[in-house]
Design a protein around this motif. Structure first.
Motif, short mmCIF file in Angstrom:
data_model
loop_
_atom_site.label_atom_id
_atom_site.label_comp_id
_atom_site.label_asym_id
_atom_site.label_seq_id
_atom_site.Cartn_x
_atom_site.Cartn_y
_atom_site.Cartn_z
N ASN A 65 20.09 15.43 -16.44
CA ASN A 65 19.85 13.99 -16.53
C ASN A 65 18.76 13.65 -17.53
OD1 ASN A 65 19.81 14.58 -13.11
ND2 ASN A 65 21.60 13.69 -14.10
N LEU A 66 19.02 12.63 -18.35
CA LEU A 66 18.00 12.06 -19.22
C LEU A 66 17.42 10.85 -18.51
CD1 LEU A 66 16.54 11.69 -21.98
CD2 LEU A 66 18.50 10.29 -22.69
N ASN A 67 16.11 10.84 -18.32
CA ASN A 67 15.45 9.76 -17.58
C ASN A 67 14.31 9.18 -18.41
OD1 ASN A 67 16.94 10.20 -15.04
ND2 ASN A 67 15.82 12.13 -15.01
N HIS A 68 14.00 7.92 -18.12
CA HIS A 68 12.88 7.28 -18.78
C HIS A 68 11.55 7.88 -18.32
CE1 HIS A 68 14.91 4.07 -20.96
NE2 HIS A 68 15.71 3.92 -19.92
N HIS A 69 10.48 7.56 -19.04
CA HIS A 69 9.15 8.00 -18.60
C HIS A 69 8.88 7.42 -17.21
CE1 HIS A 69 7.22 4.07 -19.25
NE2 HIS A 69 7.89 4.00 -20.39
N LYS A 70 7.97 8.03 -16.49
CA LYS A 70 7.83 7.76 -15.06
C LYS A 70 7.37 6.35 -14.73
CE LYS A 70 3.23 9.88 -14.66
NZ LYS A 70 2.43 10.91 -13.93
N HIS A 71 6.85 5.61 -15.70
CA HIS A 71 6.40 4.24 -15.42
C HIS A 71 7.36 3.19 -15.99
CE1 HIS A 71 2.69 5.75 -13.81
NE2 HIS A 71 2.35 6.32 -14.95
N TYR A 72 8.51 3.62 -16.48
CA TYR A 72 9.45 2.68 -17.10
C TYR A 72 9.93 1.64 -16.08
CZ TYR A 72 13.57 0.97 -19.63
OH TYR A 72 14.50 0.17 -20.26
N PHE A 73 10.36 2.14 -14.92
CA PHE A 73 10.74 1.23 -13.84
C PHE A 73 9.52 0.97 -12.97
CE2 PHE A 73 14.82 3.29 -14.85
CZ PHE A 73 15.62 2.16 -15.03
N ASN A 74 9.19 -0.30 -12.77
CA ASN A 74 8.04 -0.65 -11.94
C ASN A 74 8.35 -1.93 -11.17
OD1 ASN A 74 7.39 -2.94 -13.71
ND2 ASN A 74 6.75 -1.36 -15.19
#
Length: 511
Positions: free
Chosen positions: A95-104
């Protein structure tokens, strides 16, 4: 400085850093460094490089992507640029995921759930302020893009939950989690403009809708659909309910093979609940068991083996082999835990490929006797039946028992890449990629496969009436088969397809 001021300042700094990462312009040097770092990690760790897409094609794709990194690129554009390299692996566990703070807490989402009926798309649950968008409203476009085009783009942008060229997993997850997929690919939006048609009306209408935060989304769901949420909550993992006393039919819901408790290394809680379930089935004299694994994304292989012990006819192995590359050893051994090296040596041994293979690969499981189920077995599945769920389906099919209903599972009949995982963070963009470390090959006979995945004996599709009544249409179709005495494979007896052939000319539900 007071503690409250410190916390506020820290929160502000975190927020600013998140915005900086998401909106930054990456230089060509930075993007090339990130892409080459990703390629190096995949080559070192991923056991399936070149498996579904030949290695020369992967190299050619990498060169093409790398050579096009000649100008500054913003974060979201680079996310799109990297995606084809991950999807080319065709591995549902990578899986390719956004950086950990992308979804807030400030991220906003498309305000509804969408379900397909044939080639059209309809709103099934609406959390927008416009309450006239009831279930059954046909959704035509979002921001001037046809829903069919959006769905196609999103399912091709993320291969999660679907192995090889199989489409069912991607089709399922990209709609079940449409709001998440949309926010990940296009970014958070304050509002969207949609066109739609109301049920029974040919007029095409247009409106603008505000997009809720996750907290607002969940709150409105609870307010508007509490009865549905409560009903689903009652069908907890490994729950049993008798649905037809006349035919002695019960449904065992298996929604996950993950542990029931966080701190339970031996999975005793899962095993205890499983024992209670099959004890109840024996006491209720159940003759037809429906095992519902729709949406079961997998989990711990040990737990899937424990389920199989209740209907497999003889001793069995789960895996033919479990292997990993040499570099994977360093990801499973940590300096701060001296026991990890010993534990690795106890579980794995060097093999002829230069990597490692599991010492427990040939472990055999003994079937239960006291509470074993020996009646007719019906297995419900869809594209989101993935990983360990597909393992159960593949082993059951290989044993020549069970009737499979729904749609093709997400994983391959042969096995998958899973077991242990390493999440790597790209140094500049901070994008994250989850990489599986093990190749897990099912202990199944190849010529007993009924397709690349496990295919259903009876394919069932949603009708408009199913959508409007929120009916579990796959279960309903299964209960019809049971009342008619239809089975594709008899339990522990030679395969009989007489009943199957009777319905093979009409094996789709279009209620």
């Amino acid at each position: 400085m007071k503690i409250g001021q410190i916390l506020c300042l820290a929160s502000l700094l975190i927020g600013l850093s998140c915005q900086t990462v998401s909106s930054q312009n990456l230089t060509p040097a930075q993007t090339r460094e990130d892409l080459s770092y990703l390629k190096r990690k995949l080559d070192l760790l991923h056991p399936g490089m070149g498996y579904y897409t030949p290695q020369p094609q992967m190299e050619q794709l990498y060169d093409s992507l790398y050579n096009r990194l000649t100008a500054p690129m913003d974060y979201q554009a680079f996310y799109h640029h990297v995606s084809p390299f991950i999807t080319a692996l065709k591995d549902g566990h990578t899986n390719l995921n956004h950086h950990k703070h992308y979804f807030n807490k400030h991220t906003r989402y498309v305000p509804f759930f969408i379900r397909p009926v044939e080639s059209s798309y309809f709103i099934s649950h609406n959390v927008s302020v416009d309450t006239s968008l009831r279930r059954g409203t046909e959704l035509l476009t979002i921001n001037n893009r046809a829903i069919a085009d959006l769905h196609h783009e999103l399912m091709n942008a993320d291969h999660s939950g679907s192995d090889g060229d199989n489409l069912t997993g991607r089709q399922q997850w990209s709609l079940v989690q449409f709001a998440d997929y949309y926010a990940a690919w296009y970014g958070s939006m304050d509002s969207i403009t949609i066109t739609y048609r109301r049920s029974g009306d040919t007029t095409i209408r247009r409106t603008q809708l505000s997009c809720p935060t996750l907290r607002e989304f969940r709150s409105t769901m609870r307010d508007r659909y509490s009865s549905e949420i409560d009903r689903l909550a009652q069908q907890s993992n490994l729950s049993v309910r008798v649905v037809d006393t006349l035919t002695r039919t019960a449904v065992l819901r298996v929604s996950s093979f993950m542990g029931l408790k966080k701190k339970d290394p031996f999975q005793w809680a899962f095993n205890r609940r499983l024992k209670r379930a099959f004890k109840q089935l024996r006491e209720d004299n159940i003759q037809n068991l429906v095992v519902d694994m729709q949406g079961n994304g997998g989990g711990i292989v040990l737990n899937s083996a424990r389920l199989l012990r209740y209907w497999m006819p003889k001793r069995f192995r789960m895996m033919e082999q479990e292997t990993m590359k040499r570099a994977a050893r360093n990801e499973l051994i940590t300096r701060w835990n001296p026991v990890s090296a010993l534990n690795f040596s106890l579980q794995y041994k060097a093999d002829h490929s230069g990597g490692f293979s599991s010492r427990s690969g040939h472990r055999r499981y003994r079937p239960h006797h006291k509470d074993a189920f020996k009646g007719n077995l019906y297995l419900l599945m869809n594209g989101a039946s993935f990983s360990a769920a597909t393992t159960v389906l593949a082993k059951t099919l290989d044993a020549g028992i069970g009737t499979f209903i729904g749609e093709a599972s997400g994983s391959a009949y042969w096995g998958d890449f899973a077991g242990h995982f390493k999440t790597v963070t790209l140094p500049n963009s901070r994008l994250q990629v989850r990489i599986p470390l093990k190749k897990m090959t099912h202990a199944v006979t190849a010529d007993r496969a009924n397709g690349f995945t496990v295919e259903p004996d009876f394919t069932v599709t949603r009708s408009y009436d199913d959508l409007m009544t929120n009916r579990d249409y796959i279960l309903d179709y299964t209960l019809q088969l049971i009342r008619q005495g239809v089975v594709a494979r008899h339990p522990t007896r030679p395969r009989s397809l007489q009943a199957y052939r009777m319905l093979s000319g009409n094996s789709s539900s279009t209620q």
